[in-house]
Design a protein around this motif. Sequence first.
Motif, PDB file in Angstrom:
ATOM      1  N   VAL A  64       0.855  -1.193   0.000  1.00 26.36           N
ATOM      2  CA  VAL A  64       0.000   0.000   0.000  1.00 26.36           C
ATOM      3  C   VAL A  64       0.887   1.238   0.000  1.00 26.36           C
ATOM      4  CG1 VAL A  64      -1.773   1.311   1.214  1.00 26.36           C
ATOM      5  CG2 VAL A  64      -1.802  -1.193   1.309  1.00 26.36           C
ATOM      6  N   ALA A  65       0.618   2.173  -0.898  1.00 24.34           N
ATOM      7  CA  ALA A  65       1.247   3.494  -0.872  1.00 24.34           C
ATOM      8  C   ALA A  65       0.145   4.506  -0.571  1.00 24.34           C
ATOM      9  CB  ALA A  65       1.924   3.819  -2.198  1.00 24.34           C
ATOM     10  N   VAL A  66       0.281   5.189   0.560  1.00 21.83           N
ATOM     11  CA  VAL A  66      -0.751   6.128   1.009  1.00 21.83           C
ATOM     12  C   VAL A  66      -0.291   7.550   0.747  1.00 21.83           C
ATOM     13  CG1 VAL A  66      -2.187   6.864   2.945  1.00 21.83           C
ATOM     14  CG2 VAL A  66      -1.352   4.498   2.841  1.00 21.83           C
ATOM     15  N   ASP A  85      10.088   3.754 -12.094  1.00 21.57           N
ATOM     16  CA  ASP A  85       9.728   2.353 -12.256  1.00 21.57           C
ATOM     17  C   ASP A  85       9.255   1.729 -10.954  1.00 21.57           C
ATOM     18  OD1 ASP A  85      12.609   2.735 -11.571  1.00 21.57           O
ATOM     19  OD2 ASP A  85      12.549   0.555 -11.374  1.00 21.57           O
ATOM     20  N   LEU A  86       9.574   2.350  -9.813  1.00 22.84           N
ATOM     21  CA  LEU A  86       9.180   1.793  -8.525  1.00 22.84           C
ATOM     22  C   LEU A  86       7.663   1.813  -8.332  1.00 22.84           C
ATOM     23  CD1 LEU A  86      11.941   3.498  -6.365  1.00 22.84           C
ATOM     24  CD2 LEU A  86      11.783   1.054  -6.878  1.00 22.84           C
ATOM     25  N   ALA A  87       6.966   2.710  -9.013  1.00 22.70           N
ATOM     26  CA  ALA A  87       5.516   2.790  -8.863  1.00 22.70           C
ATOM     27  C   ALA A  87       4.830   1.507  -9.312  1.00 22.70           C
ATOM     28  CB  ALA A  87       4.968   3.979  -9.642  1.00 22.70           C
ATOM     29  N   ALA A  88       5.460   0.795 -10.229  1.00 22.71           N
ATOM     30  CA  ALA A  88       4.866  -0.453 -10.726  1.00 22.71           C
ATOM     31  C   ALA A  88       4.883  -1.546  -9.674  1.00 22.71           C
ATOM     32  CB  ALA A  88       5.621  -0.925 -11.968  1.00 22.71           C
ATOM     33  N   ASP A  89       5.675  -1.354  -8.603  1.00 23.47           N
ATOM     34  CA  ASP A  89       5.752  -2.356  -7.542  1.00 23.47           C
ATOM     35  C   ASP A  89       4.687  -2.153  -6.471  1.00 23.47           C
ATOM     36  OD1 ASP A  89       8.024  -3.541  -8.694  1.00 23.47           O
ATOM     37  OD2 ASP A  89       9.361  -2.119  -7.706  1.00 23.47           O
ATOM     38  N   LEU A 144      -2.469   2.040 -12.713  1.00 26.74           N
ATOM     39  CA  LEU A 144      -2.058   1.574 -11.402  1.00 26.74           C
ATOM     40  C   LEU A 144      -3.269   1.428 -10.492  1.00 26.74           C
ATOM     41  CD1 LEU A 144       1.098   3.834 -10.916  1.00 26.74           C
ATOM     42  CD2 LEU A 144       1.011   1.484 -11.753  1.00 26.74           C
ATOM     43  N   PRO A 145      -3.241   0.482  -9.569  1.00 20.83           N
ATOM     44  CA  PRO A 145      -4.406   0.248  -8.699  1.00 20.83           C
ATOM     45  C   PRO A 145      -4.643   1.415  -7.752  1.00 20.83           C
ATOM     46  CG  PRO A 145      -2.517  -1.045  -7.966  1.00 20.83           C
ATOM     47  CD  PRO A 145      -2.123  -0.429  -9.280  1.00 20.83           C
TER      48      PRO A 145
END
Length: 379
Positions: A64-66, A85-89, A144-145
Amino acid sequence: MATVPTAIHVEVLPARLGDCLLVECPRPDGTTWRMLVDGGPPDTWPLLEARLRRLDPDDRHIDVAVITHIDSDHIGGMLPFLASDLAADVRDFWFNGRTHLPVTGPGRPRSVDQGESLVAALRGPDEDPLAGGPSVLQSRRRALPWNVAFGGGPVDTGAAGGFVEVAVPGGPTVTVLSPTTKRLMRLADSWSRSLRDALGDHAREVALDVPEPLADLQHLADERTPRDTSVPNGSSIALLVEHRGASVVLGADAFGSVLTAALQGVARARGGETLTVDALKLPHHGSDANVVAALLEVAPASHYLVSTNGDVFHHPDDAAMARVVLGAPAGPTLWFNYRTPRTERWADPRLVEAHGHRVAFPEPGHAGAGAVIDLPARR
């Protein structure tokens, strides 16, 4: 003697005046559940990127990224993160964009035409020509979700005193404590202005801080201080994370009254009037407008975390910290992610002896790590 395993690992990264936190919970299968909370101001990004790239490449995911709210000291570092590219993780982003805000009057449709995709909101509509719906945030690379845990809807608690629990299989239970629907309605009324302010000139004048001696803590704690009225702060996503008997409240910049009511709601749902927690990240960087006595009473903690270097707004406020020291259970630990003249005063041996608290600073030579705390498992 056997070592007690860690249930919750919290890193309060040095994000100057802002917030940037990394929270990890070991799972029974050996994997790690991981949450990133905010990215600090823009110049926090190199530090955040370096920290994330030190993760095992085979286990670099972020569950989770808040993005708690639209203030530059919280979203600035998230902009380059989203472009990397880290956002894809990231498996789910929690953020209340324009499309999630309640309709407050005629002619204000909750539609994608308002530019509510997260990247459009954070990077500006010209940077994101793709249309997005409330269940995804758009980037140039892929969808992205977005708020998946909430069915693509808003992250909120409903009425004052409400809360929403999200149980992670094999991982923690994350309880949303803020914002209320009312606070999101306030944001809806001023969305464009608030977003413009958050994305405007991030340069803030650094003023010399000359803190006064700490004398009568009771007088400080009893000071009548104004309550926070910032609309973006009131919309903050604040969370309670619980795992294997350990617990931490992540207060973002939420209003003290909203946090108090929600925590009391959780306590009453569990058959009590108070909810003892291991750690509480003080809201709004230790501002006396947010750290109210009622909050400290309803959620007494053993550890209090402060995220700020104090160079602009001179946080943490003395009144807030005095309330913590006097109102917390015996022997609380104050965790500062910066050692400054303002925070060092709380480690004065005479003050510590008089009130029984402890103070923790970043380890010498490891200031780039900020405050790092491991909360032990109890089951």
